[in-house]
Design an enzyme around this catalytic site. Structure first.
Site, short mmCIF file in Angstrom:
data_model
loop_
_atom_site.label_atom_id
_atom_site.label_comp_id
_atom_site.label_asym_id
_atom_site.label_seq_id
_atom_site.Cartn_x
_atom_site.Cartn_y
_atom_site.Cartn_z
CB CYS A 17 40.18 -6.69 -0.82
SG CYS A 17 41.12 -5.53 0.21
CB THR A 18 41.24 -2.58 -3.33
OG1 THR A 18 42.39 -3.45 -3.32
CG2 THR A 18 41.17 -1.82 -2.01
#
Length: 226
Positions: A102-103
């Site tokens: 993800c981020t």
């Protein structure tokens, strides 16, 4: 014994970490370190509290895997945290694989670890990757040399199994998948912007937009720091 360091920090998304951590934990001859500045409890963005098992100072220097989970507000905060970025940059020098879900890739990027690498992240934040000198790839899993990045949240399970296969072979990874009974059959086909109804995509994109703007600003600060 192979050492895996998984960064934990206030406000990260629990499933980003738990998916791959579960896959890694089934692989033998590995030790997983949940790493933060202190051993004080860390609370995720969903309210789950975890206890780090190592600090930046006690984390092994030679790692098989260095891993960073994502989130939104918590992730943006660590993108601006020099102590975190320096730790990642130092451990990446001796890690076999530098990874994220993800981020978490934005944190790697802020540490200067994705410059010139192909990478992915959560679909809503992919536009930030080029600001960190990474080549944006719209995919669930991207491997470029020893940099491995996963897309949003649930991709962490796919990511973890792929890395387990790299570490111990496909049969070991398949065994881990079977133990986890990982056989996705979602109730809705709405897991990507391409498959979700347009009204849902618009609503979520609108909710996330302020976080994306903050991530862009943090990315600009990071490149200035380099």
């Amino acid at each position: 014994m192979q050492h895996i360091a998984m960064l934990v920090y206030p406000g990260f998304t629990a499933l980003d970490l738990i998916g791959p951590q579960t896959a890694f934990s089934i692989v033998d001859n590995t030790q997983i370190h949940l790493v933060w500045k202190t051993l004080d409890p860390v609370t995720t963005d969903s309210g789950i509290t975890l206890f780090p098992t190592a600090t930046f100072g006690t984390c092994p220097e030679e790692l098989e895997i260095l891993f960073v989970p994502g989130g939104v507000a918590g992730t943006i905060a660590v993108m601006e945290d020099g102590e975190v970025l320096d730790f990642l940059a130092a451990r990446a020098e001796q890690a076999s694989y530098v990874t994220s879900v993800c981020t978490g890739s934005l944190v790697l990027g802020a540490a200067g670890l994705l410059r010139g690498y192909r990478a992915t992240t959560h679909w809503a934040f992919r536009e930030v990757l080029p600001l960190l000198s990474a080549e944006r790839v719209d995919a669930r899993y991207v491997e470029d040399r020893n940099r491995i990045t996963g897309g949003g949240v649930t991709s962490g399970i796919d990511f973890g199994l792929r890395i387990a296969a790299k570490m111990r072979g496909e049969e070991a990874a398949q065994a881990a998948q079977l133990v986890m009974e990982y056989a996705p059959d979602p109730p809705f086909q709405a897991g990507t912007p391409e498959s979700a109804p347009a009204v849902v995509v618009e609503r979520i994109a609108s909710l996330i937009a302020p976080g994306v703007a903050q991530a862009r600003q943090a990315a600009e600060h990071a490149t200035a720091r380099w």
